[in-house]
Design a protein around this motif. Structure first.
Motif, PDB file in Angstrom:
ATOM      1  N   UNK A 213      -3.609   8.512  -2.254  1.00  0.00           N
ATOM      2  CA  UNK A 213      -4.650   8.159  -3.217  1.00  0.00           C
ATOM      3  C   UNK A 213      -5.806   7.481  -2.478  1.00  0.00           C
ATOM      4  N   UNK A 214      -6.978   8.131  -2.491  1.00  0.00           N
ATOM      5  CA  UNK A 214      -8.116   7.625  -1.736  1.00  0.00           C
ATOM      6  C   UNK A 214      -9.163   6.926  -2.608  1.00  0.00           C
ATOM      7  N   UNK A 215      -8.809   6.581  -3.837  1.00  0.00           N
ATOM      8  CA  UNK A 215      -9.772   5.893  -4.709  1.00  0.00           C
ATOM      9  C   UNK A 215     -10.150   4.536  -4.109  1.00  0.00           C
TER      10      UNK A 215
ATOM     11  N   UNK B 176     -17.430   9.790   0.564  1.00  0.00           N
ATOM     12  CA  UNK B 176     -17.293   8.950   1.756  1.00  0.00           C
ATOM     13  C   UNK B 176     -16.077   9.393   2.567  1.00  0.00           C
ATOM     14  N   UNK B 177     -14.979   9.660   1.854  1.00  0.00           N
ATOM     15  CA  UNK B 177     -13.774  10.127   2.542  1.00  0.00           C
ATOM     16  C   UNK B 177     -14.022  11.480   3.193  1.00  0.00           C
ATOM     17  N   UNK B 178     -14.720  12.370   2.525  1.00  0.00           N
ATOM     18  CA  UNK B 178     -14.960  13.702   3.062  1.00  0.00           C
ATOM     19  C   UNK B 178     -15.755  13.639   4.362  1.00  0.00           C
TER      20      UNK B 178
ATOM     21  N   UNK C 105      -5.169   4.300  -0.010  1.00  0.00           N
ATOM     22  CA  UNK C 105      -6.083   4.041   1.087  1.00  0.00           C
ATOM     23  C   UNK C 105      -6.861   2.749   0.929  1.00  0.00           C
ATOM     24  N   UNK C 106      -7.181   2.378  -0.304  1.00  0.00           N
ATOM     25  CA  UNK C 106      -7.988   1.176  -0.531  1.00  0.00           C
ATOM     26  C   UNK C 106      -7.221  -0.110  -0.220  1.00  0.00           C
TER      27      UNK C 106
ATOM     28  N   UNK D 182       0.785  -1.228   0.000  1.00  0.00           N
ATOM     29  CA  UNK D 182       0.000   0.000   0.000  1.00  0.00           C
ATOM     30  C   UNK D 182       0.816   1.276   0.000  1.00  0.00           C
ATOM     31  N   UNK D 183       2.120   1.180   0.209  1.00  0.00           N
ATOM     32  CA  UNK D 183       2.969   2.375   0.217  1.00  0.00           C
ATOM     33  C   UNK D 183       4.166   2.172  -0.702  1.00  0.00           C
TER      34      UNK D 183
END
Length: 271
Positions: free
Chosen positions: A173-175, A214-216, A131-132, A113-114
């Motif tokens: 990246x929050x997709x 959703x993230x917001x 993030x996913x 993830x990183x």
């Protein structure tokens, strides 16, 4: 003819006057900057003397680290010292061996993830995280292992700082984030606390990309815990302006391929 000559003389006088004023302003700014640097260095020396009396291990720390903690508290020696001494105590407790080994964070590393690769135009390392791919429900070590993973990541980034550089750039990246399997407000707050309290003035800029509604909603819960210095470094990027925004700070040769650049992603443990 005489009118033209007089006009030219007037223009020259105006030009010289503006040039002199600009030069004086530049010199004033230079002197002001120099005075600030001298004052800051004096405060660094005072803070060093204080923390070394409180914790002798402070002698092993360079002035740059002292300065980061001092700047994180607006050059307030008392507050900067308090933050720094708490960090030393935390480090001895949380990282007793001096580093986090990969065997301590196997679940987090497995999800890839990183990633860490490339430098921005100012020479700051670029870290990309997804993030996913953070799956707390599937990571056996829970929030404690995730916290160790955060420290492992930050230590690895700092270890790869070019000479003279202290900050890094993050692309978060929050997709796809926000579903039951990867929603983790508790983990976000833990990571934020580690960054702000123990690695102050390390983050140069954070780009939040592919942000969803959703993230917001979760962001509203996290936002009050973000200090003012960190808030200034966070940039929300519109999807339609993603590549152009990133290219303002990152050359195409250093930009990750997934954002239209030429740099392949490299997992943090392989960087």
């Amino acid at each position: 003819m005489s009118r033209i000559c007089n006009r030219l003389r007037e223009c020259r006088l105006v030009w010289y006057s503006k040039r002199t004023k600009n030069q004086m302003a530049t010199e004033d700014q230079f002197e002001e900057t120099k005075e600030m640097e001298v004052m800051e260095q004096k405060k660094v020396s005072l803070m060093r003397a204080f923390v070394e009396r409180q914790d002798p291990t402070s002698k092993d720390v360079d002035d740059l680290m002292i300065r980061r903690f001092l700047r994180a508290r607006g050059l307030d020696i008392e507050q900067g010292s308090s933050l720094f001494l708490k960090c030393l105590k935390w480090r001895r407790s949380f990282v007793p061996n001096g580093l986090i080994s990969e065997s301590e964070i196997t679940s987090n590393l497995a999800h890839k993830k990183v990633f860490l690769q490339g430098l921005d135009k100012r020479g700051r390392p670029i870290v990309v995280s997804f993030g996913s791919k953070h799956l707390p429900k599937k990571e056996k070590g829970g929030v404690e292992e995730f916290k160790r993973f955060v420290v492992y990541t930050l230590d690895r980034i700092c270890a790869r700082m070019p000479a003279g550089q202290e900050k890094f750039v993050a692309i978060q990246d929050m997709e796809g984030w926000g579903y039951y399997s990867n929603s983790d407000t508790r983990g976000c707050l833990a990571a934020l606390s580690i960054l702000q309290d123990n690695y102050p003035e390390r983050l140069g800029k954070m780009y939040l990309v592919h942000v969803s509604s959703v993230f917001m909603a979760a962001w509203k819960l996290v936002y009050p815990f973000i200090d003012s210095n960190t808030k200034k470094k966070i940039v929300f990027v519109e999807n339609k302006k993603l590549k152009s925004t990133l290219l303002e700070d990152i050359d195409e040769s250093q930009l990750p391929e997934i954002y239209g650049g030429k740099q392949p992603l490299v997992p943090i443990e392989e960087s």
